[in-house]
Enzyme design. Sequence first.
Site, PDB file in Angstrom:
ATOM      1  N   ARG A 503     -12.901  60.269 -90.963  1.00  0.00           N
ATOM      2  CA  ARG A 503     -13.384  61.410 -91.745  1.00  0.00           C
ATOM      3  C   ARG A 503     -13.227  61.135 -93.228  1.00  0.00           C
ATOM      4  O   ARG A 503     -12.278  60.477 -93.653  1.00  0.00           O
ATOM      5  CB  ARG A 503     -12.550  62.661 -91.433  1.00  0.00           C
ATOM      6  CG  ARG A 503     -12.746  63.229 -90.067  1.00  0.00           C
ATOM      7  CD  ARG A 503     -11.972  64.520 -89.901  1.00  0.00           C
ATOM      8  NE  ARG A 503     -10.563  64.369 -90.223  1.00  0.00           N
ATOM      9  CZ  ARG A 503      -9.762  65.381 -90.571  1.00  0.00           C
ATOM     10  NH1 ARG A 503     -10.244  66.601 -90.679  1.00  0.00           N
ATOM     11  NH2 ARG A 503      -8.490  65.173 -90.829  1.00  0.00           N
ATOM     12  N   SER A 567      -3.689  55.434 -89.960  1.00  0.00           N
ATOM     13  CA  SER A 567      -2.785  55.674 -88.823  1.00  0.00           C
ATOM     14  C   SER A 567      -2.547  54.417 -87.996  1.00  0.00           C
ATOM     15  O   SER A 567      -2.826  54.380 -86.790  1.00  0.00           O
ATOM     16  CB  SER A 567      -3.331  56.788 -87.942  1.00  0.00           C
ATOM     17  OG  SER A 567      -3.429  57.962 -88.705  1.00  0.00           O
ATOM     18  N   ASP A 621       0.034  59.765 -90.920  1.00  0.00           N
ATOM     19  CA  ASP A 621      -0.356  61.115 -90.468  1.00  0.00           C
ATOM     20  C   ASP A 621       0.841  62.010 -90.157  1.00  0.00           C
ATOM     21  O   ASP A 621       0.769  63.230 -90.299  1.00  0.00           O
ATOM     22  CB  ASP A 621      -1.311  61.058 -89.266  1.00  0.00           C
ATOM     23  CG  ASP A 621      -0.764  60.244 -88.107  1.00  0.00           C
ATOM     24  OD1 ASP A 621       0.259  59.558 -88.288  1.00  0.00           O
ATOM     25  OD2 ASP A 621      -1.362  60.272 -87.014  1.00  0.00           O
TER      26      ASP A 621
END
Length: 881
Positions: A503, A567, A621
Amino acid sequence: MGQNCQRSAVEAERPTIRPPLTESKIDKYLYAMRLSDETLKDIMTRFKQEMKNGLSRDFNPTAIVKMLPTFVRSIPDGSEKGDFIALDLGGSSFRILRVQVNHEKNQNVHMESEVYDTPENIMHGSGSQGILITWTKRFKASGVEGADVVKLLHKAIKKRGDYDANIVAMVNDTVGTMMTCGYDDQQCEVGLIIGTGTNACYMEELRHIDLVEGDEGRMCINTEWGAFGDDGSLEDIRTEFDREIDRGSLNPGKQLFEKMVSGMYMGELVRLILVKMAKEGLLFEGRITPELLTRGKFNTSDVSAIEKNKEGLHNAKEILTRLGVEPSDDDCVSVQHVCTIVSFRSANLVAATLGAILNRLRDNKGTPRLRTTVGVDGSLYKTHPQYSRRFHKTLRRLVPDSDVRFLLSESGSGKGAAMVTAVAYRLAEQHRQIEETLAHFRLTKEMLLEVKRRMRVEMEMGLRKQTHDKAVVKMLPSFVRSTPDGTEHGDFLALDLGGTNFRVLLVKIRSGKKRTVEMHNKIYAIPIEIMQGTGEELFDHIVSCISDFLDYMGIKGPRMPLGFTFSFPCEQKSLDAGILITWTKGFKATDCVGQDVATLLRDAVKRREEFDLDVVAVVNDTVGTMMTCAYEEPTCEVGLIVGTGSNACYMEEMKNVEMVEGTEGQMCINMEWGAFGDNGSLDDIRTTYDKLVDEFSLNAGKQRYEKMISGMYLGEIVRNILIDFTKKGFLFRGQISEPLKTRGIFETKFLSQIESDRLALLQVRAILQQLGLNSTCDDSILVKTVCGVVSRRAAQLCGAGMAAVVDKIRENRGLDRLSVTVGVDGTLYKLHPHFSRIMHQTVKELSPKCNVSFLLSEDGSGKGAALITAVGVRLRGETSS
């Protein structure tokens, strides 16, 4: 003259002789016995209501149909084996049987039996756990009604003292009938007896049986339907003949339905009709003999003989001649028709009550069509030439949406009793083995405290310079030195890369009285050839997507601060630099491992020469999760993710972070706790199933703690247990289906759905069917149990890890009590019906000096990345000024 007088006096006594009867005249005469389908459907509805009353706690005490729980919870599955003794007491003689059950390929049952008479004086003498409610079939022994007959038998065996027996089950013969058939056909879930007496039993959902604890699984219910109508609910269809039979019976007013349908009374019903018709001159030219007037002279076996297709009229002649009524051929035809009407009524009534049971089974299963097998026994059903055919035909009309197979049962009361015992033995042995296996997953408080202690040891090793290199829990510094203080302000870009999609976000943070965070984002795919191509191709693709997003938002131009959520395992050298340690999740891009991902991103931006970015922070994250939560709740100093994977972070005192220069203030530590146990420190609690899951994973030997607690692996643990249980014959009839062999079939969402309290077992079965696993009710219970044990352990282990973290914070600060908030994210935590509750409970028990609140965090990797960037920009401004 005198002779004439005498003859006319005899003629005057005899009824007027009528012309021969036609079938239609008899039909009219016995109109009340001919029941329309409409009436039968009405009886079905009435019986369905009676069943409901019998099952309900409130109505059972006054219910006529008692619906007795039998505590038989499973039908045979074909794996039963052993040597059993059955004792069958149900009439004027009793049998002792030896039943040997083999479970080789051709399941066979070998029986030997011996019959003993029960002397009349003992039948009526004194009875020396089933509580006998009432004697029937002419038994009247005193001191037994209301007593536990199993205890009485135990007492009698003990009194003799020359042998011992383990009384495993007390069996009702109807249940025995179902169980005997269930051994040959596992679809059998109804038992039916239509003989001297009549009764039915069926497998009911435990959740509907108010009188028995528990609501999971099924139990066989003995309906005792012979008493249907004892409260007057069948008065509209009972005839004068039914009333006369009842008046002359041993138990007037009781078992009224049984008296209308069973073999014990059918011959007598026909006799009473013949007497009345003869008295009215409709039969035998009005001849009435002492034999015809004697009870018991016309039996149900006579009804069967008269209704035979070919020799029926010949039999009628013989039987009626024996009664001395000198029948004409017309009389024989008429009597045959009377027999037909009486036996047909019985078949119709039994079809109606069985139809109600089938409808109930269908409703319980929630299926539009029911497929089932009914085990049947009883002399009337077996020996009457037309009964079964008529009964089946009526049933098909009354319940057109049921496909029913009828299976004749042999020796329900003997073999059936042995079957119930065999099933009880099998279930007890299975239960023992299942418990033995699942015991490895049940962790005591002592074990959990030990896990907490070991986690603490590993944390210390990761923080210390001396031991950091060999530590498995890496305790990586994140260079995030502060949680948000509310003054953060501005527009920030966030990039979230952690899987096959990534994203790009624009996050607008506004400070002041009304703090707001406004987010816009777009999702982009990463094709597999780019995931596994070169590093340059991967980062060029990412930058081209950022370019598209800036155009889409109309903000290309000014140099914007960006937070990069990456991540994958990274070692951070500063807030804006993260060295990739290794790729996971299917990524294999070359020339990236050992490189700073922020530099790789900056280089790709330079190559494009279209816009500029200020990469302020490389974000994990888990840290993002903590920051998002801390923006809303200042006491939040811990982040936790329990989703596909698992990790935690927390604010550590700088003086303890030996890997970074400086001793002032705090820094968020990304624990990378999934690797806890990779050095063997959890081997004593890892099961064979954990080892299997690890062995076949992409990163064998790595992330062992994560593999015991995170969503990506719990389903796999469950699947491996189910395969083992199936191999042992405890599940899915011992058949390992293709889906069960498929790795990854059990997603976390299925575990969450299966364990939901709101889901009946029916829905659990539906989920398993979705997965291609054709399960029985018992299978569903066991699957649900396995899921519960595995996820409970996961929540407890996660809680033990968290307890180590909060206690470390408390001790760092030298506090007696600590109040702290944990920001949590992850599908397992959010969606699983029990995980969060069990985890909270565990933390509370293992860290009693900490008040820990848990707050759901949203979008740690997007919003969290922007907040870390905002804090970074704020701190950068503070140090430069």
